[in-house]
Design an enzyme around this catalytic site. Structure first.
Site, short mmCIF file in Angstrom:
data_model
loop_
_atom_site.label_atom_id
_atom_site.label_comp_id
_atom_site.label_asym_id
_atom_site.label_seq_id
_atom_site.Cartn_x
_atom_site.Cartn_y
_atom_site.Cartn_z
N ARG A 223 0.85 -1.18 0.00
CA ARG A 223 0.00 0.00 0.00
C ARG A 223 0.89 1.23 0.00
NH1 ARG A 223 -3.60 -2.66 -1.65
NH2 ARG A 223 -5.51 -3.25 -0.58
N HIS A 271 -1.90 1.26 -9.48
CA HIS A 271 -2.51 0.25 -8.61
C HIS A 271 -3.17 -0.87 -9.43
CE1 HIS A 271 -4.32 -0.37 -4.34
NE2 HIS A 271 -4.23 -1.53 -4.98
P1 NAP Z 1 -1.80 -12.19 3.85
O1 NAP Z 1 -1.96 -13.55 3.27
O2 NAP Z 1 -2.69 -11.79 4.98
O3 NAP Z 1 -0.29 -12.05 4.30
C1 NAP Z 1 0.21 -10.98 5.01
C2 NAP Z 1 1.65 -11.25 5.42
O4 NAP Z 1 2.19 -10.08 6.03
C3 NAP Z 1 1.78 -12.38 6.44
O5 NAP Z 1 2.89 -13.18 6.15
C4 NAP Z 1 1.98 -11.62 7.76
O6 NAP Z 1 2.75 -12.32 8.73
C5 NAP Z 1 2.79 -10.43 7.26
N1 NAP Z 1 2.70 -9.35 8.22
C6 NAP Z 1 1.61 -8.66 8.65
N2 NAP Z 1 1.94 -7.75 9.58
C7 NAP Z 1 3.28 -7.86 9.76
C8 NAP Z 1 4.21 -7.22 10.60
N3 NAP Z 1 3.84 -6.26 11.47
N4 NAP Z 1 5.50 -7.60 10.52
C9 NAP Z 1 5.89 -8.57 9.67
N5 NAP Z 1 5.05 -9.25 8.85
C10 NAP Z 1 3.76 -8.88 8.90
O7 NAP Z 1 -1.98 -11.08 2.73
P2 NAP Z 1 -1.83 -11.24 1.13
O8 NAP Z 1 -3.06 -11.84 0.57
O9 NAP Z 1 -0.53 -11.89 0.84
O10 NAP Z 1 -1.82 -9.70 0.69
C11 NAP Z 1 -0.86 -8.81 1.18
C12 NAP Z 1 -1.18 -7.38 0.78
O11 NAP Z 1 -0.90 -7.18 -0.59
C13 NAP Z 1 -2.64 -6.95 0.91
O12 NAP Z 1 -3.00 -6.67 2.24
C14 NAP Z 1 -2.67 -5.72 0.04
O13 NAP Z 1 -2.32 -4.58 0.80
C15 NAP Z 1 -1.58 -5.99 -0.99
N6 NAP Z 1 -2.14 -6.17 -2.34
C16 NAP Z 1 -1.84 -5.27 -3.29
C17 NAP Z 1 -2.35 -5.43 -4.57
C18 NAP Z 1 -1.98 -4.49 -5.68
O14 NAP Z 1 -2.56 -4.57 -6.76
N7 NAP Z 1 -1.02 -3.62 -5.48
C19 NAP Z 1 -3.18 -6.52 -4.87
C20 NAP Z 1 -3.48 -7.41 -3.86
C21 NAP Z 1 -2.95 -7.23 -2.59
P3 NAP Z 1 2.21 -13.69 9.40
O15 NAP Z 1 2.22 -14.70 8.28
O16 NAP Z 1 3.21 -14.00 10.41
O17 NAP Z 1 0.83 -13.39 9.89
C1 GLV Z 2 -5.73 -4.62 -4.19
O1 GLV Z 2 -5.00 -3.74 -3.89
C2 GLV Z 2 -6.20 -5.62 -3.29
O2 GLV Z 2 -6.06 -5.44 -2.06
O3 GLV Z 2 -6.75 -6.63 -3.77
#
Ligand code: NAP
Ligand code: GLV
Length: 308
Positions: A223, A271
């Site tokens: 983000r 984005h």
């Molecule tokens: P997820 O499965 O919930 O994974 C989040 C990861 O971040 C986990 O490994 C978690 O650790 C780690 N984490 C959270 N807080 C932390 C902290 N304080 N210190 C260290 N590690 C931490 O999420 P995801 O599905 O992979 O998605 C991640 C993010 O990608 C989304 O929240 C979104 O912001 C972003 N995203 C962006 C786009 C785009 O188009 N740019 C698209 C989709 C998503 P643990 O495993 O230990 O809990």
């Molecule tokens: C996009 O940024 C998502 O969170 O899916």
């Protein structure tokens, strides 16, 4: 049974068709057409208006239409309504493509070649073998792990950082705030795939960048609020960082005069790293609705306390 969809309207039409085909017994409303709000059982939303949830007395589950849930104000959502983030193959595939593109561009010096071409300069740059390029991912969740699995096929030296300990074959895993500096010290390319929470806001700070090796590059697909923009400009100006690829920023879009727009060492995209794909996402939500109706656990429920 009624579902209200309040997200991208074009994709909403595709969701509507998929629901009609697969679950004709469920009423599906695409905002601003809502049907009777008191009958809405499930809300699929991106940045819902603040007062919307208050108007849904029968709401049973709130589905974020994206992977992140930082666009939701948890305080407006009754505590007994589970919040489910989007975990679906379309988002995963999109993120793998984008991050692979970005890592390869940085690894194979694409920024330098674009500048050289503009200057009419035919000048080969020594190729660094993938095994000698250290790529680190902050956030080892669904997306971080999928990205690492694909990057591993190129032979990069991989590491990752998360809140709790992980064991991922081929990846040196670090966990917790105490390990952050050691992790950063050995990242030539740093990828941020963290959720935005109180703990991670501003994590791409001056201190974080200073801990990276000189010449490192940054990819932010988490983000915009993860990044301290001035710290990035300073790190690029001093040469401590060589480049940044940013898919997210604050605000989106940036104002016309913002220095990122025309920065020679920054590549920005609007984005689009990965987008929820109706064809796969609607089926995932339908599966979760069936689970809910059968009293089974839902997939992808977030922990409000942790914020992700
Ligand atoms: P997820 O499965 O919930 O994974 C989040 C990861 O971040 C986990 O490994 C978690 O650790 C780690 N984490 C959270 N807080 C932390 C902290 N304080 N210190 C260290 N590690 C931490 O999420 P995801 O599905 O992979 O998605 C991640 C993010 O990608 C989304 O929240 C979104 O912001 C972003 N995203 C962006 C786009 C785009 O188009 N740019 C698209 C989709 C998503 P643990 O495993 O230990 O809990
Ligand atoms: C996009 O940024 C998502 O969170 O899916």
């Amino acid at each position: 049974m009624s579902v209200l969809y309040k997200a991208d309207p074009d994709r909403g039409r595709a969701w509507s068709a998929i629901f009609a085909r697969n679950a004709p017994d469920i009423e599906f409303h695409v905002w601003p057409e809502t049907g009777d709000l008191t009958k809405v059982d499930y809300l699929v939303a991106w940045e819902p208006p603040p007062a919307l949830v208050e108007k849904l007395p029968n709401l049973k589950v709130l589905f974020s239409s994206g992977a992140g849930v930082d666009h939701l104000d948890f305080s407006t959502i009754p505590p007994d309504v589970p919040i489910v983030r989007m975990v679906e193959p379309g988002i995963v595939d999109g993120m793998i493509e984008y991050v692979t593109l970005a890592v390869l561009a940085l690894h194979r010096d694409l920024f330098d070649y674009m500048r050289q071409q503009a200057a009419g300069n035919w000048q080969p740059i020594k190729v660094v073998p993938a095994a000698a390029r250290r790529v680190g991912v902050m956030g080892l969740g669904v997306l971080g792990q999928a990205v690492l699995a694909r990057l591993g096929t190129f032979g990069y030296s991989l590491s990752g950082w998360s809140r709790t300990a992980k064991d991922i074959p081929g990846v040196v895993c670090h966990a917790g705030a105490d390990t952050l500096k050691g992790f950063l010290n050995q990242c030539d390319i740093l990828i941020c795939l963290l959720p935005l929470t109180d703990e991670t806001k501003g994590i791409l700070s001056q201190r974080t960048m200073a801990a990276l090796p000189r010449g490192a590059a940054l990819i932010n697909v988490g983000r915009g609020a993860h990044l301290d923009q001035q710290a990035l400009l300073d790190a690029l100006a001093s040469g401590h960082l060589s480049a940044a690829i940013l898919d997210v920023c604050v605000p989106e879009p940036l104002p016309e005069a913002h220095p990122f727009w025309r920065h020679p060492h920054i590549l920005m995209t609007p984005h689009i790293a990965s987008m929820t794909q109706p064809e796969t996402a609607a089926l995932v939500v339908l599966d979760n609705i069936a689970r809910h109706r059968n009293g089974e656990p839902l997939m992808g429920v977030i922990d409000r306390f942790k914020g992700y």
